[in-house]
Design a protein around this motif. Structure first.
Motif, PDB file in Angstrom:
ATOM      1  N   THR A 271      10.183  27.330  -7.957  1.00  0.00           N
ATOM      2  CA  THR A 271      10.401  26.172  -8.838  1.00  0.00           C
ATOM      3  C   THR A 271      10.043  26.563 -10.269  1.00  0.00           C
ATOM      4  N   PRO A 272      10.825  27.455 -10.883  1.00  0.00           N
ATOM      5  CA  PRO A 272      10.502  27.908 -12.242  1.00  0.00           C
ATOM      6  C   PRO A 272      10.583  26.767 -13.253  1.00  0.00           C
ATOM      7  N   ALA A 273       9.937  26.959 -14.382  1.00  0.00           N
ATOM      8  CA  ALA A 273       9.957  25.946 -15.438  1.00  0.00           C
ATOM      9  C   ALA A 273      11.395  25.654 -15.857  1.00  0.00           C
ATOM     10  N   GLU A 274      11.701  24.369 -15.991  1.00  0.00           N
ATOM     11  CA  GLU A 274      13.060  23.974 -16.356  1.00  0.00           C
ATOM     12  C   GLU A 274      13.301  24.208 -17.843  1.00  0.00           C
ATOM     13  N   GLU A 275      14.561  24.079 -18.232  1.00  0.00           N
ATOM     14  CA  GLU A 275      14.949  24.382 -19.611  1.00  0.00           C
ATOM     15  C   GLU A 275      14.228  23.505 -20.621  1.00  0.00           C
ATOM     16  N   ASP A 276      14.122  22.203 -20.318  1.00  0.00           N
ATOM     17  CA  ASP A 276      13.460  21.321 -21.282  1.00  0.00           C
ATOM     18  C   ASP A 276      11.955  21.580 -21.320  1.00  0.00           C
TER      19      ASP A 276
ATOM     20  N   PRO B 158      -0.725  20.878  -5.231  1.00  0.00           N
ATOM     21  CA  PRO B 158       0.050  21.619  -6.234  1.00  0.00           C
ATOM     22  C   PRO B 158       1.559  21.560  -6.018  1.00  0.00           C
ATOM     23  N   ASP B 159       1.989  21.325  -4.778  1.00  0.00           N
ATOM     24  CA  ASP B 159       3.419  21.300  -4.492  1.00  0.00           C
ATOM     25  C   ASP B 159       4.057  19.925  -4.698  1.00  0.00           C
ATOM     26  N   ALA B 160       3.250  18.920  -5.056  1.00  0.00           N
ATOM     27  CA  ALA B 160       3.817  17.592  -5.311  1.00  0.00           C
ATOM     28  C   ALA B 160       4.744  17.660  -6.529  1.00  0.00           C
ATOM     29  N   THR B 161       5.639  16.711  -6.618  1.00  0.00           N
ATOM     30  CA  THR B 161       6.703  16.722  -7.624  1.00  0.00           C
ATOM     31  C   THR B 161       6.166  16.892  -9.044  1.00  0.00           C
TER      32      THR B 161
ATOM     33  N   HIS C 101      -5.096  11.147  -5.816  1.00  0.00           N
ATOM     34  CA  HIS C 101      -3.661  11.092  -5.517  1.00  0.00           C
ATOM     35  C   HIS C 101      -2.905  11.902  -6.565  1.00  0.00           C
ATOM     36  N   ALA C 102      -2.179  12.914  -6.124  1.00  0.00           N
ATOM     37  CA  ALA C 102      -1.593  13.882  -7.051  1.00  0.00           C
ATOM     38  C   ALA C 102      -0.629  13.249  -8.048  1.00  0.00           C
ATOM     39  N   LEU C 103       0.273  12.382  -7.569  1.00  0.00           N
ATOM     40  CA  LEU C 103       1.277  11.811  -8.464  1.00  0.00           C
ATOM     41  C   LEU C 103       0.660  10.841  -9.461  1.00  0.00           C
ATOM     42  N   ALA C 104      -0.330  10.066  -9.024  1.00  0.00           N
ATOM     43  CA  ALA C 104      -0.992   9.140  -9.936  1.00  0.00           C
ATOM     44  C   ALA C 104      -1.819   9.905 -10.973  1.00  0.00           C
ATOM     45  N   CYS C 105      -2.497  10.964 -10.542  1.00  0.00           N
ATOM     46  CA  CYS C 105      -3.266  11.788 -11.486  1.00  0.00           C
ATOM     47  C   CYS C 105      -2.337  12.468 -12.485  1.00  0.00           C
ATOM     48  N   ARG C 106      -1.201  12.947 -11.999  1.00  0.00           N
ATOM     49  CA  ARG C 106      -0.217  13.540 -12.910  1.00  0.00           C
ATOM     50  C   ARG C 106       0.247  12.512 -13.930  1.00  0.00           C
ATOM     51  N   GLY C 107       0.518  11.286 -13.457  1.00  0.00           N
ATOM     52  CA  GLY C 107       0.953  10.226 -14.373  1.00  0.00           C
ATOM     53  C   GLY C 107      -0.081   9.932 -15.444  1.00  0.00           C
TER      54      GLY C 107
ATOM     55  N   MET D  53       0.807  -1.211   0.000  1.00  0.00           N
ATOM     56  CA  MET D  53       0.000   0.000   0.000  1.00  0.00           C
ATOM     57  C   MET D  53       0.847   1.271   0.000  1.00  0.00           C
ATOM     58  N   ASP D  54       2.076   1.186  -0.464  1.00  0.00           N
ATOM     59  CA  ASP D  54       2.911   2.385  -0.568  1.00  0.00           C
ATOM     60  C   ASP D  54       2.580   3.076  -1.890  1.00  0.00           C
ATOM     61  N   PHE D  55       1.657   4.024  -1.841  1.00  0.00           N
ATOM     62  CA  PHE D  55       1.159   4.650  -3.062  1.00  0.00           C
ATOM     63  C   PHE D  55       2.225   5.499  -3.755  1.00  0.00           C
ATOM     64  N   THR D  56       3.103   6.115  -2.972  1.00  0.00           N
ATOM     65  CA  THR D  56       4.166   6.915  -3.580  1.00  0.00           C
ATOM     66  C   THR D  56       5.113   6.036  -4.374  1.00  0.00           C
ATOM     67  N   ALA D  57       5.461   4.866  -3.827  1.00  0.00           N
ATOM     68  CA  ALA D  57       6.325   3.928  -4.548  1.00  0.00           C
ATOM     69  C   ALA D  57       5.649   3.437  -5.824  1.00  0.00           C
ATOM     70  N   MET D  58       4.352   3.182  -5.760  1.00  0.00           N
ATOM     71  CA  MET D  58       3.614   2.759  -6.955  1.00  0.00           C
ATOM     72  C   MET D  58       3.681   3.828  -8.036  1.00  0.00           C
ATOM     73  N   ALA D  59       3.404   5.074  -7.646  1.00  0.00           N
ATOM     74  CA  ALA D  59       3.409   6.169  -8.613  1.00  0.00           C
ATOM     75  C   ALA D  59       4.804   6.377  -9.194  1.00  0.00           C
ATOM     76  N   ASP D  60       5.835   6.287  -8.354  1.00  0.00           N
ATOM     77  CA  ASP D  60       7.207   6.438  -8.834  1.00  0.00           C
ATOM     78  C   ASP D  60       7.576   5.333  -9.814  1.00  0.00           C
ATOM     79  N   LEU D  61       7.152   4.113  -9.499  1.00  0.00           N
ATOM     80  CA  LEU D  61       7.453   2.994 -10.387  1.00  0.00           C
ATOM     81  C   LEU D  61       6.720   3.166 -11.714  1.00  0.00           C
ATOM     82  N   GLY D  62       5.474   3.648 -11.659  1.00  0.00           N
ATOM     83  CA  GLY D  62       4.753   3.926 -12.892  1.00  0.00           C
ATOM     84  C   GLY D  62       5.472   4.962 -13.742  1.00  0.00           C
ATOM     85  N   THR D  63       5.999   5.998 -13.097  1.00  0.00           N
ATOM     86  CA  THR D  63       6.724   7.039 -13.826  1.00  0.00           C
ATOM     87  C   THR D  63       8.000   6.500 -14.459  1.00  0.00           C
TER      88      THR D  63
END
Length: 355
Positions: free
Chosen positions: A329-334, A295-298, A263-269, A228-238
Protein backbone atom coordinates in the motif's frame (compact mmCIF):
# COMPACT_ATOMS: atom_id res chain seq x y z
CA UNK A 1 -36.36 -22.16 106.93
CA UNK A 2 -33.32 -20.31 108.24
CA UNK A 3 -31.19 -23.47 107.81
CA UNK A 4 -32.33 -23.73 104.15
CA UNK A 5 -31.41 -20.08 103.51
CA UNK A 6 -27.97 -20.64 105.05
CA UNK A 7 -27.47 -23.77 102.86
CA UNK A 8 -28.44 -21.83 99.72
CA UNK A 9 -26.01 -19.07 100.60
CA UNK A 10 -23.09 -21.45 101.26
CA UNK A 11 -23.64 -23.74 98.27
CA UNK A 12 -25.31 -21.46 95.65
CA UNK A 13 -22.76 -21.84 92.77
CA UNK A 14 -24.93 -22.84 89.81
CA UNK A 15 -22.23 -25.08 88.29
CA UNK A 16 -20.82 -27.13 91.20
CA UNK A 17 -23.28 -26.51 94.06
CA UNK A 18 -20.27 -26.89 96.38
CA UNK A 19 -19.21 -23.29 97.10
CA UNK A 20 -20.76 -19.87 97.48
CA UNK A 21 -20.97 -17.55 94.48
CA UNK A 22 -18.04 -15.12 94.21
CA UNK A 23 -19.54 -11.61 94.09
CA UNK A 24 -16.31 -9.66 94.67
CA UNK A 25 -16.10 -8.50 91.03
CA UNK A 26 -19.74 -8.79 90.06
CA UNK A 27 -22.52 -8.58 92.67
CA UNK A 28 -24.77 -10.56 90.34
CA UNK A 29 -22.34 -13.43 89.77
CA UNK A 30 -23.87 -16.94 90.15
CA UNK A 31 -20.54 -18.87 90.00
CA UNK A 32 -17.86 -19.59 92.56
CA UNK A 33 -14.27 -18.52 91.99
CA UNK A 34 -13.08 -21.92 90.65
CA UNK A 35 -16.00 -22.40 88.28
CA UNK A 36 -15.71 -18.86 86.97
CA UNK A 37 -12.02 -19.39 86.11
CA UNK A 38 -12.82 -22.64 84.31
CA UNK A 39 -15.60 -20.96 82.34
CA UNK A 40 -13.29 -18.14 81.30
CA UNK A 41 -10.61 -20.52 80.01
CA UNK A 42 -12.94 -22.13 77.41
CA UNK A 43 -11.09 -25.47 77.34
CA UNK A 44 -10.39 -26.80 73.81
CA UNK A 45 -11.84 -30.25 73.08
CA UNK A 46 -9.12 -32.91 72.57
CA UNK A 47 -10.38 -33.89 69.13
CA UNK A 48 -9.72 -30.37 67.81
CA UNK A 49 -5.99 -31.10 67.77
CA UNK A 50 -6.57 -33.93 65.26
CA UNK A 51 -8.05 -31.50 62.73
CA UNK A 52 -5.87 -28.47 63.46
CA UNK A 53 -3.13 -29.34 60.86
CA UNK A 54 -5.76 -29.80 58.13
CA UNK A 55 -7.41 -26.48 59.01
CA UNK A 56 -4.02 -24.77 58.97
CA UNK A 57 -3.13 -26.18 55.52
CA UNK A 58 -6.48 -25.15 54.06
CA UNK A 59 -6.08 -21.66 55.53
CA UNK A 60 -2.64 -21.26 53.94
CA UNK A 61 -3.92 -22.45 50.55
CA UNK A 62 -6.86 -20.05 50.74
CA UNK A 63 -4.51 -17.20 51.65
CA UNK A 64 -2.21 -17.95 48.72
CA UNK A 65 -5.14 -18.13 46.29
CA UNK A 66 -6.85 -15.03 47.60
CA UNK A 67 -4.94 -12.35 45.62
CA UNK A 68 -5.65 -14.04 42.26
CA UNK A 69 -9.29 -14.68 43.11
CA UNK A 70 -9.79 -11.10 44.27
CA UNK A 71 -8.17 -9.83 41.07
CA UNK A 72 -10.44 -12.04 38.96
CA UNK A 73 -13.51 -10.85 40.83
CA UNK A 74 -12.45 -7.23 40.43
CA UNK A 75 -12.22 -7.70 36.65
CA UNK A 76 -15.69 -9.26 36.66
CA UNK A 77 -17.28 -6.67 38.95
CA UNK A 78 -15.80 -3.55 37.31
CA UNK A 79 -16.12 -4.60 33.65
CA UNK A 80 -18.75 -2.04 32.68
CA UNK A 81 -16.95 0.73 34.54
CA UNK A 82 -13.75 -0.12 32.66
CA UNK A 83 -15.59 -0.02 29.33
CA UNK A 84 -17.04 3.39 30.18
CA UNK A 85 -13.46 4.56 30.74
CA UNK A 86 -12.57 3.64 27.16
CA UNK A 87 -11.14 0.15 27.58
CA UNK A 88 -13.68 -2.01 25.76
CA UNK A 89 -11.31 -4.38 23.98
CA UNK A 90 -8.94 -4.76 26.95
CA UNK A 91 -11.89 -5.43 29.27
CA UNK A 92 -13.34 -8.14 27.06
CA UNK A 93 -9.89 -9.69 26.68
CA UNK A 94 -9.32 -9.65 30.46
CA UNK A 95 -12.76 -11.15 31.08
CA UNK A 96 -11.98 -13.95 28.66
CA UNK A 97 -8.74 -14.71 30.51
CA UNK A 98 -10.75 -15.00 33.74
CA UNK A 99 -13.29 -17.23 31.96
CA UNK A 100 -10.45 -19.54 30.89
CA UNK A 101 -9.36 -19.85 34.51
CA UNK A 102 -12.92 -20.53 35.70
CA UNK A 103 -14.46 -22.61 32.88
CA UNK A 104 -17.38 -23.79 35.03
CA UNK A 105 -18.57 -20.28 35.89
CA UNK A 106 -21.87 -19.59 34.14
CA UNK A 107 -21.99 -16.01 35.42
CA UNK A 108 -18.64 -15.20 33.81
CA UNK A 109 -19.61 -16.69 30.47
CA UNK A 110 -22.95 -14.87 30.43
CA UNK A 111 -21.27 -11.57 31.37
CA UNK A 112 -18.73 -11.96 28.59
CA UNK A 113 -21.35 -12.73 25.93
CA UNK A 114 -23.70 -9.98 27.13
CA UNK A 115 -21.06 -7.25 27.09
CA UNK A 116 -19.81 -8.36 23.68
CA UNK A 117 -23.33 -8.14 22.27
CA UNK A 118 -24.14 -4.84 24.01
CA UNK A 119 -21.14 -3.16 22.42
CA UNK A 120 -21.52 -4.62 18.94
CA UNK A 121 -18.63 -7.11 19.07
CA UNK A 122 -20.63 -9.84 17.36
CA UNK A 123 -17.78 -12.05 16.20
CA UNK A 124 -16.34 -12.04 19.70
CA UNK A 125 -19.76 -12.77 21.21
CA UNK A 126 -20.25 -15.76 18.92
CA UNK A 127 -16.81 -17.11 19.79
CA UNK A 128 -17.40 -16.71 23.54
CA UNK A 129 -20.88 -18.23 23.36
CA UNK A 130 -19.54 -21.34 21.63
CA UNK A 131 -16.43 -21.61 23.80
CA UNK A 132 -17.60 -20.73 27.30
CA UNK A 133 -21.39 -21.04 27.38
CA UNK A 134 -22.25 -24.12 25.32
CA UNK A 135 -23.56 -26.97 27.47
CA UNK A 136 -24.08 -24.93 30.63
CA UNK A 137 -27.36 -24.93 32.57
CA UNK A 138 -29.08 -21.54 32.59
CA UNK A 139 -32.03 -19.99 34.35
CA UNK A 140 -35.16 -19.40 32.27
CA UNK A 141 -34.51 -15.65 32.10
CA UNK A 142 -30.85 -16.02 31.12
CA UNK A 143 -31.70 -18.73 28.61
CA UNK A 144 -34.21 -16.39 26.96
CA UNK A 145 -31.58 -13.65 26.71
CA UNK A 146 -29.05 -16.01 25.14
CA UNK A 147 -31.62 -17.25 22.63
CA UNK A 148 -32.25 -13.62 21.65
CA UNK A 149 -28.53 -13.05 21.16
CA UNK A 150 -28.27 -16.23 19.12
CA UNK A 151 -31.07 -15.02 16.86
CA UNK A 152 -29.24 -11.71 16.35
CA UNK A 153 -26.03 -13.55 15.50
CA UNK A 154 -27.84 -15.86 13.09
CA UNK A 155 -29.27 -12.82 11.30
CA UNK A 156 -25.85 -11.16 11.24
CA UNK A 157 -24.04 -14.17 9.79
CA UNK A 158 -26.83 -15.01 7.34
CA UNK A 159 -26.50 -11.48 5.96
CA UNK A 160 -22.72 -11.81 5.68
CA UNK A 161 -23.16 -15.12 3.86
CA UNK A 162 -25.53 -13.52 1.36
CA UNK A 163 -23.06 -10.72 0.66
CA UNK A 164 -20.15 -13.15 0.34
CA UNK A 165 -22.15 -15.32 -2.07
CA UNK A 166 -22.88 -12.24 -4.17
CA UNK A 167 -19.21 -11.29 -4.23
CA UNK A 168 -18.22 -14.82 -5.29
CA UNK A 169 -20.71 -14.80 -8.15
CA UNK A 170 -19.67 -11.43 -9.56
CA UNK A 171 -15.90 -11.86 -9.65
CA UNK A 172 -13.25 -9.25 -10.40
CA UNK A 173 -13.90 -9.09 -14.13
CA UNK A 174 -17.31 -7.48 -13.71
CA UNK A 175 -17.47 -3.85 -14.87
CA UNK A 176 -17.20 -1.60 -11.79
CA UNK A 177 -20.26 0.51 -12.60
CA UNK A 178 -22.34 -2.56 -13.34
CA UNK A 179 -20.99 -4.18 -10.20
CA UNK A 180 -22.15 -1.23 -8.07
CA UNK A 181 -25.63 -1.36 -9.61
CA UNK A 182 -25.99 -5.10 -8.98
CA UNK A 183 -24.81 -4.78 -5.40
CA UNK A 184 -27.15 -1.88 -4.66
CA UNK A 185 -30.08 -3.87 -6.03
CA UNK A 186 -29.11 -6.89 -3.94
CA UNK A 187 -28.78 -4.74 -0.81
CA UNK A 188 -32.24 -3.29 -1.40
CA UNK A 189 -33.60 -6.81 -1.74
CA UNK A 190 -31.92 -7.92 1.47
CA UNK A 191 -33.18 -4.84 3.28
CA UNK A 192 -36.74 -5.95 2.59
CA UNK A 193 -36.08 -9.34 4.17
CA UNK A 194 -36.97 -9.19 7.90
CA UNK A 195 -34.50 -12.00 8.64
CA UNK A 196 -31.51 -9.97 7.50
CA UNK A 197 -29.37 -7.83 9.81
CA UNK A 198 -30.28 -4.24 8.93
CA UNK A 199 -27.23 -2.38 10.35
CA UNK A 200 -24.91 -4.43 8.17
CA UNK A 201 -27.03 -3.80 5.09
CA UNK A 202 -27.11 -0.04 5.70
CA UNK A 203 -23.36 0.02 6.19
CA UNK A 204 -22.73 -1.67 2.85
CA UNK A 205 -25.32 0.51 1.15
CA UNK A 206 -23.20 3.45 2.29
CA UNK A 207 -20.10 1.95 0.67
CA UNK A 208 -21.93 1.71 -2.67
CA UNK A 209 -23.84 5.00 -2.42
CA UNK A 210 -23.86 7.40 -5.35
CA UNK A 211 -23.11 10.67 -3.53
CA UNK A 212 -21.89 11.99 -0.15
CA UNK A 213 -25.39 12.82 1.07
CA UNK A 214 -26.63 9.29 0.46
CA UNK A 215 -23.46 7.97 2.10
CA UNK A 216 -24.15 9.94 5.27
CA UNK A 217 -27.82 9.01 5.30
CA UNK A 218 -27.01 5.30 5.04
CA UNK A 219 -24.49 5.47 7.89
CA UNK A 220 -26.99 7.36 10.04
CA UNK A 221 -29.56 4.63 9.37
CA UNK A 222 -26.95 2.06 10.31
CA UNK A 223 -26.38 3.81 13.65
CA UNK A 224 -30.10 4.09 14.30
CA UNK A 225 -30.29 0.32 14.01
CA UNK A 226 -27.06 -0.30 15.94
CA UNK A 227 -25.82 2.66 18.02
CA UNK A 228 -22.65 0.74 18.91
CA UNK A 229 -21.30 0.35 15.38
CA UNK A 230 -17.96 2.06 15.97
CA UNK A 231 -16.77 1.65 12.39
CA UNK A 232 -19.88 3.42 11.09
CA UNK A 233 -19.33 6.22 13.61
CA UNK A 234 -15.72 6.68 12.54
CA UNK A 235 -16.67 6.60 8.85
CA UNK A 236 -19.39 9.18 9.39
CA UNK A 237 -16.93 11.38 11.27
CA UNK A 238 -14.51 11.14 8.35
CA UNK A 239 -17.24 12.07 5.88
CA UNK A 240 -18.16 15.14 7.95
CA UNK A 241 -14.48 16.11 8.14
CA UNK A 242 -14.15 15.93 4.37
CA UNK A 243 -17.26 18.13 4.16
CA UNK A 244 -15.53 20.69 6.39
CA UNK A 245 -17.68 20.00 9.47
CA UNK A 246 -14.80 19.51 11.88
CA UNK A 247 -16.89 19.83 15.04
CA UNK A 248 -19.37 17.26 13.77
CA UNK A 249 -16.51 14.92 12.90
CA UNK A 250 -14.96 15.34 16.33
CA UNK A 251 -18.26 14.49 18.03
CA UNK A 252 -18.46 11.14 16.24
CA UNK A 253 -14.83 10.28 16.94
CA UNK A 254 -15.34 11.09 20.62
CA UNK A 255 -18.37 8.78 20.75
CA UNK A 256 -16.13 5.92 19.69
CA UNK A 257 -13.28 6.90 22.01
CA UNK A 258 -15.68 7.05 24.95
CA UNK A 259 -15.78 3.25 24.87
CA UNK A 260 -12.52 2.36 23.11
CA UNK A 261 -9.77 4.93 23.41
CA UNK A 262 -7.44 2.90 21.14
CA UNK A 263 -9.87 2.53 18.23
CA UNK A 264 -7.60 2.96 15.22
CA UNK A 265 -10.00 4.81 12.91
CA UNK A 266 -11.22 7.19 15.61
CA UNK A 267 -7.64 7.91 16.73
CA UNK A 268 -6.65 8.52 13.11
CA UNK A 269 -9.59 10.92 12.76
CA UNK A 270 -8.52 12.85 15.86
CA UNK A 271 -4.95 13.01 14.54
CA UNK A 272 -6.16 14.62 11.33
CA UNK A 273 -8.27 17.18 13.22
CA UNK A 274 -5.21 18.10 15.29
CA UNK A 275 -3.10 18.45 12.14
CA UNK A 276 -5.70 20.80 10.69
CA UNK A 277 -5.61 22.82 13.92
CA UNK A 278 -1.83 23.06 13.76
CA UNK A 279 -1.36 20.95 16.89
CA UNK A 280 1.23 18.68 15.33
CA UNK A 281 2.58 17.10 18.52
CA UNK A 282 -0.91 16.03 19.69
CA UNK A 283 -1.61 14.85 16.15
CA UNK A 284 1.44 12.60 16.31
CA UNK A 285 0.30 11.13 19.64
CA UNK A 286 -3.10 10.22 18.19
CA UNK A 287 -1.56 8.89 14.95
CA UNK A 288 0.92 6.74 16.87
CA UNK A 289 -1.87 5.28 19.02
CA UNK A 290 -3.80 4.39 15.86
CA UNK A 291 -0.71 2.82 14.32
CA UNK A 292 0.14 0.78 17.42
CA UNK A 293 -3.47 -0.38 17.72
CA UNK A 294 -4.03 -1.44 14.10
CA UNK A 295 -1.44 -0.43 11.51
CA UNK A 296 -3.34 -2.14 8.70
CA UNK A 297 -6.56 -0.18 9.29
CA UNK A 298 -7.62 2.13 6.47
CA UNK A 299 -5.06 4.93 5.88
CA UNK A 300 -3.59 4.58 9.38
CA UNK A 301 -0.01 4.30 8.07
CA UNK A 302 -0.60 7.26 5.75
CA UNK A 303 -1.72 9.45 8.63
CA UNK A 304 1.18 8.32 10.81
CA UNK A 305 3.59 9.08 7.96
CA UNK A 306 2.17 12.59 7.56
CA UNK A 307 2.20 13.27 11.32
CA UNK A 308 5.83 12.18 11.57
CA UNK A 309 6.75 14.43 8.64
CA UNK A 310 4.89 17.40 10.12
CA UNK A 311 6.92 16.95 13.30
CA UNK A 312 10.22 16.79 11.44
CA UNK A 313 10.88 13.14 12.31
CA UNK A 314 12.00 12.31 8.80
CA UNK A 315 13.94 9.11 9.50
CA UNK A 316 10.93 7.51 11.15
CA UNK A 317 8.75 8.80 8.33
CA UNK A 318 11.07 7.14 5.83
CA UNK A 319 10.77 3.85 7.71
CA UNK A 320 6.96 4.02 7.65
CA UNK A 321 7.05 4.82 3.95
CA UNK A 322 9.20 1.75 3.36
CA UNK A 323 6.82 -0.32 5.45
CA UNK A 324 3.91 0.86 3.29
CA UNK A 325 5.78 -0.27 0.18
CA UNK A 326 6.40 -3.69 1.67
CA UNK A 327 2.74 -4.01 2.74
CA UNK A 328 1.61 -3.36 -0.84
CA UNK A 329 0.00 0.00 0.00
CA UNK A 330 2.52 2.64 -1.14
CA UNK A 331 1.87 6.33 -0.54
CA UNK A 332 -0.66 7.67 -3.02
CA UNK A 333 0.04 10.51 -5.43
CA UNK A 334 -1.73 13.17 -3.38
CA UNK A 335 0.08 11.98 -0.24
CA UNK A 336 3.39 12.44 -2.02
CA UNK A 337 2.23 15.90 -3.11
CA UNK A 338 1.47 16.83 0.49
CA UNK A 339 4.83 15.53 1.73
CA UNK A 340 6.57 17.53 -0.99
CA UNK A 341 4.75 20.71 -0.02
CA UNK A 342 2.78 20.89 -3.26
CA UNK A 343 -0.60 20.95 -1.50
CA UNK A 344 -1.73 22.00 1.98
CA UNK A 345 -3.18 19.88 4.77
CA UNK A 346 -6.55 21.51 4.24
CA UNK A 347 -6.49 20.73 0.52
CA UNK A 348 -5.52 17.16 1.33
CA UNK A 349 -8.05 16.46 4.09
CA UNK A 350 -11.04 18.63 3.14
CA UNK A 351 -12.98 18.59 -0.11
CA UNK A 352 -13.34 22.28 -0.83
CA UNK A 353 -16.26 23.19 -3.06
CA UNK A 354 -15.11 25.07 -6.16
CA UNK A 355 -17.15 28.24 -6.90
Amino acid sequence: MEEQDLFDELFDCEMCRQAPADTTENPHSRLCTRCREQAIRYPIPWFFFLFAPIVLILTVIAYLRMPADLSDYRIYATAEKQIEQGMLYDTLSNLEQVAKKHPHSTDLAVRLVTLSMDYGCYDYAAYCMNTYLAGKSLSDVTYGEMVHYQNVLNSYYDTLDELQALSDRLGEETDQELLAVIIREKLDELNRDPKMWKPLIWYYKAQFSEDPQEYKACLQNCLEENPMDFTAMADLGTRLRRDGDLEGAKAYYEQVLRYEKKHALACRGMAILKLLDGETQEALTWAQTAYESSPDATYVRDTYLIALSENGRMEEARQIKQEMQEAGTPAEEDTEALLNGEITLREYYIEEETP
